[in-house]
Design a protein around this motif. Structure first.
Motif, mmCIF file in Angstrom:
data_model
loop_
_atom_site.group_PDB
_atom_site.id
_atom_site.type_symbol
_atom_site.label_atom_id
_atom_site.label_comp_id
_atom_site.label_asym_id
_atom_site.label_seq_id
_atom_site.Cartn_x
_atom_site.Cartn_y
_atom_site.Cartn_z
ATOM 1 N N CYS A 297 7.378 10.300 -3.265
ATOM 2 C CA CYS A 297 6.689 10.700 -4.452
ATOM 3 C C CYS A 297 7.407 10.626 -5.569
ATOM 4 C CB CYS A 297 5.907 12.231 -4.432
ATOM 5 S SG CYS A 297 5.076 12.667 -5.987
ATOM 6 N N CYS B 119 7.799 14.342 -7.627
ATOM 7 C CA CYS B 119 8.347 15.446 -7.038
ATOM 8 C C CYS B 119 9.598 15.221 -6.160
ATOM 9 C CB CYS B 119 7.330 16.471 -6.312
ATOM 10 S SG CYS B 119 6.574 15.933 -5.133
ATOM 11 N N VAL C 179 8.907 14.204 -2.594
ATOM 12 C CA VAL C 179 8.712 14.516 -1.438
ATOM 13 C C VAL C 179 8.278 13.312 -0.545
ATOM 14 C CG1 VAL C 179 6.190 14.890 -1.675
ATOM 15 C CG2 VAL C 179 7.418 16.249 -0.016
ATOM 16 N N CYS D 35 2.416 11.866 -4.049
ATOM 17 C CA CYS D 35 1.983 12.785 -3.072
ATOM 18 C C CYS D 35 0.481 13.271 -3.434
ATOM 19 C CB CYS D 35 2.764 14.052 -2.794
ATOM 20 S SG CYS D 35 3.041 15.108 -4.165
ATOM 21 N N HIS E 84 0.306 14.776 -9.569
ATOM 22 C CA HIS E 84 1.679 14.054 -9.777
ATOM 23 C C HIS E 84 1.653 12.613 -10.266
ATOM 24 C CE1 HIS E 84 4.209 17.330 -7.035
ATOM 25 N NE2 HIS E 84 3.575 17.644 -8.004
HETATM 26 ZN ZN LIG Z 1 4.615 14.860 -5.688
#
Ligand SMILES: [Zn+2]
Length: 80
Positions: free
Chosen positions: A45, A48, A50, A66, A70
Protein backbone atom coordinates in the motif's frame (compact mmCIF):
# COMPACT_ATOMS: atom_id res chain seq x y z
CA UNK A 1 -2.87 -77.27 -0.12
CA UNK A 2 -0.14 -75.27 1.64
CA UNK A 3 2.08 -75.65 -1.42
CA UNK A 4 -0.69 -74.33 -3.68
CA UNK A 5 -1.16 -71.25 -1.47
CA UNK A 6 2.61 -70.72 -1.45
CA UNK A 7 2.77 -70.76 -5.25
CA UNK A 8 -0.29 -68.51 -5.57
CA UNK A 9 1.29 -66.00 -3.19
CA UNK A 10 4.60 -66.18 -5.04
CA UNK A 11 2.99 -65.70 -8.48
CA UNK A 12 0.73 -62.91 -7.15
CA UNK A 13 3.74 -61.16 -5.66
CA UNK A 14 5.68 -61.54 -8.90
CA UNK A 15 2.81 -60.09 -10.96
CA UNK A 16 2.46 -57.21 -8.50
CA UNK A 17 6.21 -56.56 -8.68
CA UNK A 18 6.20 -56.56 -12.50
CA UNK A 19 3.19 -54.22 -12.58
CA UNK A 20 4.97 -51.93 -10.12
CA UNK A 21 8.12 -51.88 -12.27
CA UNK A 22 6.09 -51.19 -15.43
CA UNK A 23 4.37 -48.28 -13.71
CA UNK A 24 7.76 -46.88 -12.68
CA UNK A 25 8.93 -47.15 -16.29
CA UNK A 26 5.88 -45.24 -17.52
CA UNK A 27 6.53 -42.49 -14.97
CA UNK A 28 10.31 -42.38 -14.71
CA UNK A 29 10.49 -39.04 -12.89
CA UNK A 30 8.04 -38.98 -10.00
CA UNK A 31 9.83 -35.94 -8.58
CA UNK A 32 8.32 -33.84 -11.38
CA UNK A 33 4.88 -34.39 -9.84
CA UNK A 34 5.96 -32.58 -6.69
CA UNK A 35 3.51 -29.71 -6.18
CA UNK A 36 4.93 -26.27 -6.58
CA UNK A 37 4.78 -24.02 -3.51
CA UNK A 38 1.81 -21.72 -3.77
CA UNK A 39 2.92 -18.21 -4.52
CA UNK A 40 0.88 -15.08 -4.95
CA UNK A 41 1.96 -11.66 -5.98
CA UNK A 42 1.81 -9.16 -3.16
CA UNK A 43 1.83 -5.40 -3.42
CA UNK A 44 2.51 -2.66 -0.90
CA UNK A 45 0.00 0.00 0.00
CA UNK A 46 1.45 3.35 -1.11
CA UNK A 47 -0.16 5.09 1.85
CA UNK A 48 0.45 2.89 4.91
CA UNK A 49 3.00 0.38 3.60
CA UNK A 50 1.05 -2.76 4.42
CA UNK A 51 1.56 -5.76 2.12
CA UNK A 52 -1.50 -7.49 0.67
CA UNK A 53 -2.33 -9.88 -2.20
CA UNK A 54 -2.58 -8.03 -5.51
CA UNK A 55 -6.13 -9.29 -6.13
CA UNK A 56 -7.28 -7.59 -2.90
CA UNK A 57 -5.51 -4.31 -3.59
CA UNK A 58 -7.02 -1.12 -4.95
CA UNK A 59 -5.32 0.21 -8.07
CA UNK A 60 -5.34 3.92 -8.67
CA UNK A 61 -3.09 5.98 -10.96
CA UNK A 62 -0.71 3.03 -11.27
CA UNK A 63 -0.27 2.73 -7.51
CA UNK A 64 -1.53 0.02 -5.14
CA UNK A 65 -3.53 0.64 -1.98
CA UNK A 66 -5.06 -1.51 0.76
CA UNK A 67 -8.32 0.45 0.73
CA UNK A 68 -10.16 3.22 -1.10
CA UNK A 69 -9.58 5.45 1.93
CA UNK A 70 -5.84 5.17 1.58
CA UNK A 71 -6.06 5.67 -2.18
CA UNK A 72 -8.01 8.88 -1.53
CA UNK A 73 -5.65 10.04 1.23
CA UNK A 74 -2.63 9.47 -1.01
CA UNK A 75 -4.32 11.29 -3.87
CA UNK A 76 -5.25 14.24 -1.63
CA UNK A 77 -1.69 14.40 -0.24
CA UNK A 78 -0.26 14.32 -3.76
CA UNK A 79 -2.66 17.01 -4.98
CA UNK A 80 -1.86 19.40 -2.13
ZN1 LIG B 1 -3.06 1.32 3.35
Amino acid sequence: MIKLLFWLALIGGLIGYIAYRLRLRNHPKPTQARPQPHTFESVRCRQCGVYLPIEKSIQREGESFCSWEHAQQWHDKKAS
